[in-house]
Design an enzyme around this catalytic site. Structure first.
Site, PDB file in Angstrom:
ATOM      1  N   SER A 151       0.834  -1.197   0.000  1.00 27.24           N
ATOM      2  CA  SER A 151       0.000   0.000   0.000  1.00 27.24           C
ATOM      3  C   SER A 151       0.876   1.258   0.000  1.00 27.24           C
ATOM      4  CB  SER A 151      -0.963  -0.056   1.183  1.00 27.24           C
ATOM      5  OG  SER A 151      -1.999   0.891   1.036  1.00 27.24           O
ATOM      6  N   ASP A 157     -10.071  -5.586  -3.316  1.00 28.02           N
ATOM      7  CA  ASP A 157      -9.469  -4.588  -2.423  1.00 28.02           C
ATOM      8  C   ASP A 157     -10.399  -3.377  -2.353  1.00 28.02           C
ATOM      9  OD1 ASP A 157      -7.874  -2.395  -1.460  1.00 28.02           O
ATOM     10  OD2 ASP A 157      -6.066  -3.501  -2.044  1.00 28.02           O
ATOM     11  N   HIS A 207      -7.368  -6.006   0.991  1.00 29.27           N
ATOM     12  CA  HIS A 207      -6.192  -5.161   1.257  1.00 29.27           C
ATOM     13  C   HIS A 207      -5.427  -5.615   2.503  1.00 29.27           C
ATOM     14  CE1 HIS A 207      -4.124  -1.443   0.154  1.00 29.27           C
ATOM     15  NE2 HIS A 207      -4.090  -1.055   1.419  1.00 29.27           N
TER      16      HIS A 207
END
Lengths: 285, 285
Positions: B146, B223, B256
């Site tokens: 991320s 995600d 995620h």
């Protein structure tokens, strides 16, 4: 049962469910890993993981790396909380009594009656729920860590035929002889030493029994609780004396953490998968 | 450097160290995994992991299952915190700015000057410390998740020759075009779009460059931040246009979380180990 978490993981899915437990009289959370085969509807054997003091259903599912092994062996893995929970449930400020410290037994003393019945919950209610809601075979293995290792060993010994395999990391093998167990047993069961003996692995091992499931036990030799609370030498002596099959591995340099559990979990899954697949037509791939 | 955690793990050791950072002007914590070869004193390549928003040095070392892969490939793994920390360090109440959200760049605007210099910390100070205190080869790979995926990609692109390999999970590939990045860049760099471009992967990819390290990027297609913050299609277009080697895998059903990272981390370690071992006399076993 209501699903509150859902994460794709190693080709299967790590989920967390909540449900109101009849046995415990409160809402409970439980981690459930479903391998790809289970997601396709194929019935899979189930491995029950019991966690240690202070843990919830989250510790094992986030820290142990279990999903890779469950996926490889085609096993459902069920990880319950370690006690009844909630504002209406008795508790104690100490970390080793009350919520987070159910010790996998049915309490007989106030204020722990009626909620503290983790033995009935883990042995009866939870498997019934799992086998109703998921493509789960009635073929069960059980393992755990520390207080949960005590839970896995005692529940397998107390319920012959209920589990096809058992193992433990850093288990409290003689709770009647160590501070954690003496404190919990006094609170939950009172001073009746005969009641304590029913939840003490080394005492249960010594009893005559028809079923003697082989035990796999890993223990770190740098575990900070080794000499005071865990005392694996008592398990070795009890198994030798009773002729109970035991593989006890003292792992040099390892402590009491999930870093230790993760390091040897593959061996435990292989141990259980061998026993659990033996009764399955099509073993998990 | 002072060691504050030490756990045997997969034949090696997971440690956490703290040190006062000259670059950041505060005390920092960093996770360091040492494989068995490093514990024996054999120099090993080093993989740097950069975490995402809100993380500390703990998230990756407790949740990703990385130690098994590091042990297998004989890699040291270094996992720093995601920003400067402490009561004297500027912060913001939002989760995506200030402490826990350093974005792996050197801030030029108040109140983030002088502490927020995560680029210099990760690229210069931390490797110098690691290569001085551990049996670490000056052969480095970098990866992250991320915001940390953004960090890994931009730092590798901005510092040719510094890293032999790079990969990312769910990276913010076009921070100048998405809310997380626009908020952070405005705060840390001001309104100067030319300064933003220097920390934007898709812009950096488009520039002429002599070194084009192959990128391995995994992205879950479930995600929750995919369309709003991550936009991997922009990376694919930039790489195609520039002729930059990219393996971009959209993983069906994955979100995620670290469950996603753990599921595909073995492939990333293999990617890095291949590149890192190429310059080593005796590859990790």
């Amino acid at each position: 049962m209501e699903r509150i978490e859902r994460h794709a993981s190693f080709g299967g899915r790590q989920e967390v469910w909540k449900h109101v437990s009849r046995t415990l009289g409160c809402e409970m959370r439980v981690g459930v890993y479903l391998p790809a085969a289970a997601l396709r509807g194929q019935p899979c054997p189930v491995l029950y993981w019991l966690s240690g003091l202070t843990c919830t259903e989250q510790n094992f599912i986030t820290k142990a790396g279990a999903q890779a092994h469950a996926a490889r062996h085609g096993l459902i893995v069920v990880a319950p909380d370690t006690s009844p929970r909630g504002a209406t449930v008795a508790d104690d400020p100490a970390y080793d009594l009350g919520q987070g410290a159910g010790f996998y037994l049915n309490a007989t003393r106030a204020p722990w009656v009626p909620h503290y019945r983790m033995e009935d919950y883990v042995v009866d209610e939870l498997p019934a729920l799992v086998e109703q809601h998921f493509p789960a075979l009635p073929r069960r293995g059980i393992l755990g860590h520390s207080m949960g290792g005590h839970g896995a060993l005692t529940l397998a010994l107390r319920h012959p035929g209920r589990y096809a395999s058992v193992s433990a990391f850093s288990p409290i093998v003689a709770p009647a002889q160590v501070p954690w167990g003496q404190k919990a047993f006094t609170a939950y069961l009172g001073d009746d030493r005969a009641a304590w003996a029913e939840h003490d692995t080394v005492t249960l091992i010594a009893q005559p029994r028809d079923e003697r499931l082989p035990l796999l036990v890993d223990q770190g030799d740098a575990d900070e609780f080794l000499a005071s609370q865990l005392r694996p030498e008592l398990l070795r002596a009890a198994c030798e004396s009773a002729g109970h099959p035991l593989t006890l591995r003292l792992q040099p340099g390892y402590d009491h953490s999930y870093y230790f559990v993760a390091s040897f979990l593959a061996d435990h899954f292989a141990h259980h998968a061998g026993a659990l697949a033996a009764g399955v037509d099509e073993p998990g791939a």
